[in-house]
Design an enzyme around this catalytic site. Structure first.
Site, PDB file in Angstrom:
ATOM      1  N   ASP A  46      30.338 -45.472  -9.168  1.00 43.88           N
ATOM      2  CA  ASP A  46      30.193 -45.097  -7.764  1.00 43.88           C
ATOM      3  C   ASP A  46      28.754 -44.667  -7.484  1.00 43.88           C
ATOM      4  O   ASP A  46      28.124 -43.989  -8.295  1.00 43.88           O
ATOM      5  CB  ASP A  46      31.152 -43.935  -7.451  1.00 43.88           C
ATOM      6  N   TYR A  51      21.741 -41.314  -2.430  1.00 40.91           N
ATOM      7  CA  TYR A  51      21.616 -40.494  -3.634  1.00 40.91           C
ATOM      8  C   TYR A  51      20.180 -40.594  -4.165  1.00 40.91           C
ATOM      9  O   TYR A  51      19.728 -41.647  -4.593  1.00 40.91           O
ATOM     10  CB  TYR A  51      22.605 -40.932  -4.722  1.00 40.91           C
ATOM     11  N   SER A 155      35.076 -43.006   3.295  1.00 36.09           N
ATOM     12  CA  SER A 155      34.926 -41.737   2.581  1.00 36.09           C
ATOM     13  C   SER A 155      34.879 -40.599   3.592  1.00 36.09           C
ATOM     14  O   SER A 155      34.194 -40.707   4.623  1.00 36.09           O
ATOM     15  CB  SER A 155      33.634 -41.774   1.754  1.00 36.09           C
TER      16      SER A 155
HETATM   17  N1  NAP Z   1      31.741 -39.438  -0.970  1.00 32.81           N
HETATM   18  C1  NAP Z   1      31.106 -38.295  -0.990  1.00 32.81           C
HETATM   19  O1  NAP Z   1      30.830 -37.681   0.063  1.00 32.81           O
HETATM   20  C2  NAP Z   1      30.682 -37.712  -2.307  1.00 32.81           C
HETATM   21  C3  NAP Z   1      30.135 -36.411  -2.376  1.00 32.81           C
HETATM   22  C4  NAP Z   1      29.782 -35.901  -3.633  1.00 32.81           C
HETATM   23  C5  NAP Z   1      29.963 -36.672  -4.784  1.00 32.81           C
HETATM   24  N2  NAP Z   1      30.477 -37.952  -4.668  1.00 32.81           N
HETATM   25  C6  NAP Z   1      30.701 -38.782  -5.870  1.00 32.81           C
HETATM   26  O2  NAP Z   1      31.500 -38.056  -6.797  1.00 32.81           O
HETATM   27  C7  NAP Z   1      30.854 -38.043  -8.066  1.00 32.81           C
HETATM   28  C8  NAP Z   1      31.254 -36.826  -8.832  1.00 32.81           C
HETATM   29  O3  NAP Z   1      30.857 -35.630  -8.120  1.00 32.81           O
HETATM   30  P1  NAP Z   1      30.355 -34.386  -8.940  1.00 32.81           P
HETATM   31  O4  NAP Z   1      29.180 -34.772  -9.763  1.00 32.81           O
HETATM   32  O5  NAP Z   1      30.219 -33.234  -8.023  1.00 32.81           O
HETATM   33  O6  NAP Z   1      31.625 -34.212  -9.940  1.00 32.81           O
HETATM   34  P2  NAP Z   1      32.134 -33.039 -10.852  1.00 32.81           P
HETATM   35  O7  NAP Z   1      32.681 -33.686 -12.078  1.00 32.81           O
HETATM   36  O8  NAP Z   1      33.010 -32.131 -10.071  1.00 32.81           O
HETATM   37  O9  NAP Z   1      30.834 -32.185 -11.238  1.00 32.81           O
HETATM   38  C9  NAP Z   1      29.885 -32.649 -12.142  1.00 32.81           C
HETATM   39  C10 NAP Z   1      28.992 -31.472 -12.488  1.00 32.81           C
HETATM   40  O10 NAP Z   1      29.749 -30.563 -13.294  1.00 32.81           O
HETATM   41  C11 NAP Z   1      29.020 -30.222 -14.436  1.00 32.81           C
HETATM   42  N3  NAP Z   1      29.978 -29.967 -15.519  1.00 32.81           N
HETATM   43  C12 NAP Z   1      30.186 -28.749 -16.097  1.00 32.81           C
HETATM   44  N4  NAP Z   1      31.115 -28.852 -17.053  1.00 32.81           N
HETATM   45  C13 NAP Z   1      31.523 -30.138 -17.101  1.00 32.81           C
HETATM   46  C14 NAP Z   1      32.456 -30.817 -17.923  1.00 32.81           C
HETATM   47  N5  NAP Z   1      33.148 -30.203 -18.892  1.00 32.81           N
HETATM   48  N6  NAP Z   1      32.645 -32.132 -17.705  1.00 32.81           N
HETATM   49  C15 NAP Z   1      31.946 -32.770 -16.742  1.00 32.81           C
HETATM   50  N7  NAP Z   1      31.006 -32.158 -15.949  1.00 32.81           N
HETATM   51  C16 NAP Z   1      30.806 -30.849 -16.133  1.00 32.81           C
HETATM   52  C17 NAP Z   1      28.108 -31.392 -14.685  1.00 32.81           C
HETATM   53  O11 NAP Z   1      26.952 -30.940 -15.356  1.00 32.81           O
HETATM   54  P3  NAP Z   1      26.248 -31.850 -16.515  1.00 32.81           P
HETATM   55  O12 NAP Z   1      25.742 -33.084 -15.843  1.00 32.81           O
HETATM   56  O13 NAP Z   1      25.184 -30.949 -17.036  1.00 32.81           O
HETATM   57  O14 NAP Z   1      27.327 -32.134 -17.523  1.00 32.81           O
HETATM   58  C18 NAP Z   1      27.763 -31.840 -13.267  1.00 32.81           C
HETATM   59  O15 NAP Z   1      26.671 -31.100 -12.759  1.00 32.81           O
HETATM   60  C19 NAP Z   1      29.371 -38.182  -7.723  1.00 32.81           C
HETATM   61  O16 NAP Z   1      28.605 -38.669  -8.791  1.00 32.81           O
HETATM   62  C20 NAP Z   1      29.416 -39.167  -6.586  1.00 32.81           C
HETATM   63  O17 NAP Z   1      29.528 -40.483  -7.105  1.00 32.81           O
HETATM   64  C21 NAP Z   1      30.840 -38.465  -3.461  1.00 32.81           C
END
Ligand code: NAP
Length: 304
Positions: A46, A51, A155
């Protein structure tokens, strides 16, 4: 389209939100994360045009070229429809733009940055208050006829707006990406997941770990996520994790995977070990009792 039960999200792959601050080391870390996800079995990636100002799409494109045959083995999703401040004039405000001209232009920009010919899934990122469903349908039809997009979705829409757009579109919308996690439960009760069940839309859960609050900690939270207070229910998550010999993050993802609408969590870590750890979640089948215990803990109050 068939994909792995988890998607990999590229929002954080540049290591910064500022395109001017991306370093060669940061790009390499991002490419390594994408390749680690591929090796761990993720087949849906995704992304979005905004981004890191397009750098996240460029880094994904670099990874696709780095591994021979990778493009053919995975599905690429990306999003458009948001215009950042200063586009096109310095005083232009941040806004949403679902005009046909903007959708087509944004999609073509994504194709160019990704270095691919077809986007498998193109999503409208956030609802445009001024959206004309017929105009969006026109843009979608044009992109599909030109072979630039295979499937479309949305979305952060309200269910009623999904219905309005679907009524105007000649093709079925296939996905709805919204924030869903134990810290963000609205989709279960606001009609979003009901609609996914009815319309056979795949719900994609963004921030499934609440930006890290449900894992090993968060560094870059969205303003809305800074208000989350998961501390009171983390012990319940830890208790299930201990009982099942799993990690807190894996249990939080398995909790999403159990819902009958086939929620597809989007994992956002850029650390290969965490990307691999998350990939264990589909093998962890929670019981109904465990699922409800976590729901009640996350609600912070008993069920009615
Ligand atoms: N459609 C929308 O409006 C929208 C908005 C936001 C995001 N998104 C999509 O959703 C995806 C995921 O969002 P998100 O990055 O906020 O997801 P998330 O999995 O909730 O959070 C990821 C963050 O958590 C940290 N983290 C801490 N412990 C973790 C663990 N055990 N396992 C995995 N991560 C851990 C990661 O740090 P480290 O990297 O240091 O591990 C990273 O900074 C994005 O990449 C994007 O593609 C879409």
């Amino acid at each position: 389209m068939q994909s792995s039960r988890l998607a990999y999200g590229c929002w954080r792959v540049a290591g910064t939100w500022n395109p001017a601050a991306v370093t060669p080391e940061g790009r390499a870390t991002g490419r390594r994360a994408v390749i680690a996800a591929h090796e761990a079995g993720y087949t849906l990636f995704d992304n979005a045009d905004i981004y890191c100002g397009g750098e996240a799409e460029r880094i994904l494109g670099e990874a696709l070229r780095e591994v021979s045959g990778l493009r053919e083995r995975v599905l690429i999703a990306t999003k458009g429809g948001i215009r950042v401040g200063g586009d096109p004039r310095p005083d232009s405000p941040p806004r949403y733009d679902f005009s046909a001209a903007h959708i087509v232009r944004a999609c073509e920009g994504s194709l160019q940055r990704l270095g691919i010919e077809t986007i498998d899934l193109y999503l409208l990122h956030r609802p445009d208050y001024l959206a004309q469903p017929e105009e969006v349908a026109k843009a979608f039809s044009q992109l599909r006829a030109a072979g630039k997009v295979r499937h479309f979705g949305v979305s952060n829409f309200r269910p009623t707006l999904v219905t309005a757009l679907q009524a105007a579109c000649p093709m079925p919308l296939v996905a709805h990406q919204v924030e869903i996690s134990l810290a963000r439960l609205e989709a279960f009760t606001d009609g979003t997941l009901d609609q996914c069940l009815i319309e056979r839309l795949t719900p994609m859960a963004w921030s499934p770990l609440a930006g890290g609050l449900l894992g090993g900690g968060a560094s870059d939270l969205l303003p809305s996520q800074k208000l989350y207070r998961p501390e009171p229910f983390l012990p319940a998550l830890d208790a299930v994790a201990r009982a099942r010999g799993a990690t807190r993050a894996t249990v939080a993802l398995a909790w999403l995977l159990k819902h009958p609408s086939n929620i597809l969590p989007i994992v956002g870590s850029i650390r290969p070990e965490r990307i691999r750890e998350a990939a264990q979640a589909p093998a962890l089948e929670l019981t109904r009792e465990e699922w409800y215990r976590l729901l009640i803990a996350a609600r912070g109050e008993p069920l009615p």
